[in-house]
Design an enzyme around this catalytic site. Structure first.
Site, PDB file in Angstrom:
ATOM      1  N   HIS A  12       2.006 -10.857   2.503  1.00 52.81           N
ATOM      2  CA  HIS A  12       2.228  -9.655   1.664  1.00 52.81           C
ATOM      3  C   HIS A  12       1.273  -8.573   2.158  1.00 52.81           C
ATOM      4  O   HIS A  12       0.086  -8.603   1.861  1.00 52.81           O
ATOM      5  CB  HIS A  12       1.943  -9.989   0.195  1.00 52.81           C
ATOM      6  CG  HIS A  12       2.174  -8.851  -0.751  1.00 52.81           C
ATOM      7  ND1 HIS A  12       2.821  -9.015  -1.959  1.00 52.81           N
ATOM      8  CD2 HIS A  12       1.841  -7.535  -0.700  1.00 52.81           C
ATOM      9  CE1 HIS A  12       2.874  -7.852  -2.591  1.00 52.81           C
ATOM     10  NE2 HIS A  12       2.272  -6.936  -1.849  1.00 52.81           N
ATOM     11  N   HIS A  14       0.852  -4.191   3.170  1.00 50.80           N
ATOM     12  CA  HIS A  14       1.350  -2.807   3.211  1.00 50.80           C
ATOM     13  C   HIS A  14       0.779  -2.121   4.444  1.00 50.80           C
ATOM     14  O   HIS A  14      -0.434  -1.925   4.535  1.00 50.80           O
ATOM     15  CB  HIS A  14       0.899  -2.047   1.962  1.00 50.80           C
ATOM     16  CG  HIS A  14       1.407  -2.652   0.690  1.00 50.80           C
ATOM     17  ND1 HIS A  14       2.586  -2.280   0.089  1.00 50.80           N
ATOM     18  CD2 HIS A  14       0.904  -3.648  -0.089  1.00 50.80           C
ATOM     19  CE1 HIS A  14       2.787  -2.999  -1.001  1.00 50.80           C
ATOM     20  NE2 HIS A  14       1.775  -3.845  -1.136  1.00 50.80           N
ATOM     21  N   LEU A  15       1.654  -1.768   5.379  1.00 49.75           N
ATOM     22  CA  LEU A  15       1.188  -1.068   6.588  1.00 49.75           C
ATOM     23  C   LEU A  15       1.422   0.434   6.505  1.00 49.75           C
ATOM     24  O   LEU A  15       1.014   1.173   7.396  1.00 49.75           O
ATOM     25  CB  LEU A  15       1.859  -1.637   7.839  1.00 49.75           C
ATOM     26  CG  LEU A  15       1.470  -3.062   8.223  1.00 49.75           C
ATOM     27  CD1 LEU A  15       2.170  -3.466   9.520  1.00 49.75           C
ATOM     28  CD2 LEU A  15      -0.043  -3.225   8.376  1.00 49.75           C
ATOM     29  N   ARG A  16       2.131   0.882   5.425  1.00 52.23           N
ATOM     30  CA  ARG A  16       2.445   2.313   5.268  1.00 52.23           C
ATOM     31  C   ARG A  16       3.290   2.815   6.438  1.00 52.23           C
ATOM     32  O   ARG A  16       3.941   2.037   7.109  1.00 52.23           O
ATOM     33  CB  ARG A  16       1.160   3.148   5.101  1.00 52.23           C
ATOM     34  CG  ARG A  16       0.175   2.611   4.058  1.00 52.23           C
ATOM     35  CD  ARG A  16       0.782   2.437   2.690  1.00 52.23           C
ATOM     36  NE  ARG A  16      -0.226   2.160   1.672  1.00 52.23           N
ATOM     37  CZ  ARG A  16       0.055   1.576   0.503  1.00 52.23           C
ATOM     38  NH1 ARG A  16       1.280   1.195   0.206  1.00 52.23           N
ATOM     39  NH2 ARG A  16      -0.904   1.352  -0.382  1.00 52.23           N
ATOM     40  N   ASN A  40       7.664  -0.576   0.284  1.00 49.11           N
ATOM     41  CA  ASN A  40       7.495   0.562  -0.637  1.00 49.11           C
ATOM     42  C   ASN A  40       6.840   1.754   0.037  1.00 49.11           C
ATOM     43  O   ASN A  40       5.923   2.375  -0.507  1.00 49.11           O
ATOM     44  CB  ASN A  40       6.707   0.127  -1.884  1.00 49.11           C
ATOM     45  CG  ASN A  40       5.271  -0.267  -1.571  1.00 49.11           C
ATOM     46  OD1 ASN A  40       4.992  -0.742  -0.458  1.00 49.11           O
ATOM     47  ND2 ASN A  40       4.367  -0.084  -2.503  1.00 49.11           N
ATOM     48  N   LYS A  94      12.501  -7.147  -1.842  1.00 52.38           N
ATOM     49  CA  LYS A  94      11.409  -7.026  -2.824  1.00 52.38           C
ATOM     50  C   LYS A  94      11.889  -6.308  -4.068  1.00 52.38           C
ATOM     51  O   LYS A  94      12.402  -5.183  -3.992  1.00 52.38           O
ATOM     52  CB  LYS A  94      10.253  -6.245  -2.178  1.00 52.38           C
ATOM     53  CG  LYS A  94       9.068  -5.993  -3.098  1.00 52.38           C
ATOM     54  CD  LYS A  94       8.203  -7.216  -3.281  1.00 52.38           C
ATOM     55  CE  LYS A  94       7.087  -6.987  -4.284  1.00 52.38           C
ATOM     56  NZ  LYS A  94       5.897  -6.422  -3.688  1.00 52.38           N
ATOM     57  N   HIS A 131       7.543  -8.305  -7.650  1.00 53.21           N
ATOM     58  CA  HIS A 131       6.350  -7.751  -8.295  1.00 53.21           C
ATOM     59  C   HIS A 131       6.510  -8.075  -9.776  1.00 53.21           C
ATOM     60  O   HIS A 131       7.304  -7.462 -10.480  1.00 53.21           O
ATOM     61  CB  HIS A 131       6.244  -6.238  -8.070  1.00 53.21           C
ATOM     62  CG  HIS A 131       4.977  -5.682  -8.629  1.00 53.21           C
ATOM     63  ND1 HIS A 131       3.918  -5.276  -7.855  1.00 53.21           N
ATOM     64  CD2 HIS A 131       4.569  -5.530  -9.914  1.00 53.21           C
ATOM     65  CE1 HIS A 131       2.933  -4.876  -8.626  1.00 53.21           C
ATOM     66  NE2 HIS A 131       3.301  -5.025  -9.888  1.00 53.21           N
ATOM     67  N   HIS A 166       1.224 -11.831  -5.618  1.00 52.65           N
ATOM     68  CA  HIS A 166      -0.139 -11.574  -6.102  1.00 52.65           C
ATOM     69  C   HIS A 166      -0.396 -12.063  -7.533  1.00 52.65           C
ATOM     70  O   HIS A 166      -0.699 -11.286  -8.431  1.00 52.65           O
ATOM     71  CB  HIS A 166      -0.530 -10.104  -5.957  1.00 52.65           C
ATOM     72  CG  HIS A 166       0.583  -9.105  -6.218  1.00 52.65           C
ATOM     73  ND1 HIS A 166       1.308  -9.091  -7.386  1.00 52.65           N
ATOM     74  CD2 HIS A 166       1.069  -8.108  -5.457  1.00 52.65           C
ATOM     75  CE1 HIS A 166       2.197  -8.102  -7.310  1.00 52.65           C
ATOM     76  NE2 HIS A 166       2.076  -7.501  -6.158  1.00 52.65           N
ATOM     77  N   ASP A 239      -1.881  -8.581  -0.030  1.00 49.41           N
ATOM     78  CA  ASP A 239      -1.578  -7.335  -0.747  1.00 49.41           C
ATOM     79  C   ASP A 239      -2.549  -6.236  -0.340  1.00 49.41           C
ATOM     80  O   ASP A 239      -2.928  -5.395  -1.153  1.00 49.41           O
ATOM     81  CB  ASP A 239      -1.575  -7.544  -2.264  1.00 49.41           C
ATOM     82  CG  ASP A 239      -0.986  -6.345  -3.005  1.00 49.41           C
ATOM     83  OD1 ASP A 239      -0.260  -5.544  -2.379  1.00 49.41           O
ATOM     84  OD2 ASP A 239      -1.274  -6.197  -4.207  1.00 49.41           O
ATOM     85  N   HIS A 243      -5.167   3.129   0.510  1.00 50.34           N
ATOM     86  CA  HIS A 243      -4.955   4.501   0.042  1.00 50.34           C
ATOM     87  C   HIS A 243      -6.169   5.297   0.496  1.00 50.34           C
ATOM     88  O   HIS A 243      -7.306   4.821   0.343  1.00 50.34           O
ATOM     89  CB  HIS A 243      -4.895   4.563  -1.491  1.00 50.34           C
ATOM     90  CG  HIS A 243      -3.668   3.928  -2.078  1.00 50.34           C
ATOM     91  ND1 HIS A 243      -2.460   4.564  -2.176  1.00 50.34           N
ATOM     92  CD2 HIS A 243      -3.474   2.686  -2.592  1.00 50.34           C
ATOM     93  CE1 HIS A 243      -1.569   3.756  -2.739  1.00 50.34           C
ATOM     94  NE2 HIS A 243      -2.160   2.600  -2.999  1.00 50.34           N
TER      95      HIS A 243
HETATM   96  C1  NCD Z   1       0.442  -1.604  -3.802  1.00 53.34           C
HETATM   97  C2  NCD Z   1       0.574  -0.309  -2.987  1.00 53.34           C
HETATM   98  O1  NCD Z   1      -0.311   0.551  -3.079  1.00 53.34           O
HETATM   99  O2  NCD Z   1       1.556  -0.157  -2.260  1.00 53.34           O
HETATM  100  N1  NCD Z   1      -0.542  -1.403  -4.822  1.00 53.34           N
HETATM  101  C3  NCD Z   1      -1.225  -2.359  -5.506  1.00 53.34           C
HETATM  102  O3  NCD Z   1      -1.975  -1.999  -6.396  1.00 53.34           O
HETATM  103  N2  NCD Z   1      -1.120  -3.632  -5.219  1.00 53.34           N
HETATM  104  C4  NCD Z   1       1.776  -1.987  -4.328  1.00 53.34           C
HETATM  105  C5  NCD Z   1       1.844  -3.362  -4.948  1.00 53.34           C
HETATM  106  O4  NCD Z   1       1.922  -4.378  -4.254  1.00 53.34           O
HETATM  107  O5  NCD Z   1       1.825  -3.439  -6.183  1.00 53.34           O
HETATM  108 ZN    ZN Z   2       1.688  -5.184  -2.602  1.00 48.81          ZN
END
Ligand code: NCD
Ligand code: ZN
Length: 333
Positions: A12, A14-16, A40, A94, A131, A166, A239, A243
């Site tokens: 899990h 997030h690479l943006r 996402n 997802k 989620h 998560h 996860d 940011h």
């Molecule tokens: C994740 C994100 O910023 O994309 N944020 C988080 O708080 N975990 C999204 C997610 O997995 O809920």
């Molecule tokens: Zn996530």
């Protein structure tokens, strides 16, 4: 002391998108051979074209890495698209409840609306990644409040593989113990290490704010017990959700903890402290792959005891454990 494990998977991540992706992906590939890429992004991954373009974009940045692709479940994703999504490289879809987390305004309002899609996913052998939070419930109860929705899906689709992402609460751990083998769960390093006191106990630390929120000591103990029991249905998913600092240190700051640079050494430290180092290999390199029906990674990652201090920022993002000491580092081979 050294620890050798099979090259791990992050189930899990997030690479943006856009320019920062290369930096985030590089931090990930220091440690992980593969990652399940969350959909996402600001322009959501909802079509076969988007899946293959996003995959190609990631591979261009980190050619030696294997991105395991996902698509985001929205009203636009029709059941007829499932086989093309799979052909484009998706291994999971997802589901985000609408408004539950970052970029989930297009998420689902009722799981029942997506039964025709879930049926096709079940037929094609794709995993439903969830989620698991009801954003209308009080913040500490959101995960538990969504479990009844998961139960509905499990009963309706007995062959659909489903992952509760998560996991953060003791109730969800007990729920999972009662579920059939088709239901798995990811656990993050931050939910294994932190509680609400780290987030709020001595001044707010927005860099430790994530969805679902870290909870109590009892919840953390239940997660640790699940992992240290060697139960194959619990596997690692960081996860890691970067940011930029300004999006965290502000009003209405974003949820997400950036853990890619430190996740594996912090896990190693936790497992060693609990006399469970023999279980680390399966948690990070076997159970996730087996759940998804993937071959295990080749190659070894060796960690050596040589403490280091985590930098205060990586590419404008404050990472988990910033400024704190970590006991293990990667041994360069
Ligand atoms: C994740 C994100 O910023 O994309 N944020 C988080 O708080 N975990 C999204 C997610 O997995 O809920
Ligand atoms: Zn996530």
């Amino acid at each position: 002391m050294t620890i050798s494990i099979r090259r791990p998977d992050d189930m899990h991540i997030h690479l943006r998108e856009g320019k920062p992706l290369a930096s985030y992906a590089a931090d990930t590939t220091q440690w992980f051979a593969r990652g399940l890429i969350m959909p996402n992004t600001t322009s959501p991954i909802t079509t076969p074209e988007a899946v293959s373009q996003y995959r190609a974009y990631i591979l261009k940045a980190v050619p030696a890495f294997t991105p395991l692709m996902t698509f985001k479940i929205t009203r636009d994703v029709k059941p007829e698209l499932v086989s093309a999504l799979k052909k484009a490289g998706a291994v999971a879809g997802k589901y985000y409840p609408k408004g539950a987390t970052t970029n989930s305004g297009d998420g689902g309002e009722d799981v029942g609306d997506f039964y025709p899609l879930f049926q096709e996913m079940e037929r094609e052998g794709l995993v439903l990644s969830i989620h698991c939070e009801d954003p209308t419930a009080p913040v500490l109860e959101r995960e538990v409040a969504f479990l009844c929705q998961v139960e509905r899906i499990v009963h309706r689709f007995p062959r659909l593989k489903l992952v509760i992402e998560h996991v953060s609460s003791k109730e969800t751990v007990s729920f999972l113990k009662g579920m059939p083998e088709t239901v798995g769960a990811t656990i993050t390093v931050h939910h294994l290490l932190l509680t609400l006191d780290d987030l709020l106990g001595s001044g707010i630390n927005p860099h430790l704010f994530c969805k679902p929120i870290v909870k109590t000591k009892a919840d953390r103990e239940a997660l640790r017990a699940a992992v240290f029991s060697g139960d194959r249905r619990f596997f690692f998913g960081s996860d890691s959700a970067p940011h930029p600092r300004r999006m965290k240190e502000c009003e209405n700051g974003a949820g997400g903890i950036y853990s890619s640079p430190v996740a594996i050494p912090l896990l190693a430290e936790l497992f060693v402290e609990n006399g469970a180092e023999a279980l680390l290999n399966d948690f990070t390199g076997r159970f996730g792959a087996e759940f998804y029906g993937l071959p295990l990674n080749e190659g070894t990652l060796t960690l050596t005891e040589d403490p280091w201090i985590v930098e205060s920022e990586y590419h404008g993002v404050v990472p988990l454990w910033a400024g704190r000491s970590v006991r293990f580092r990667r041994m360069l081979t």
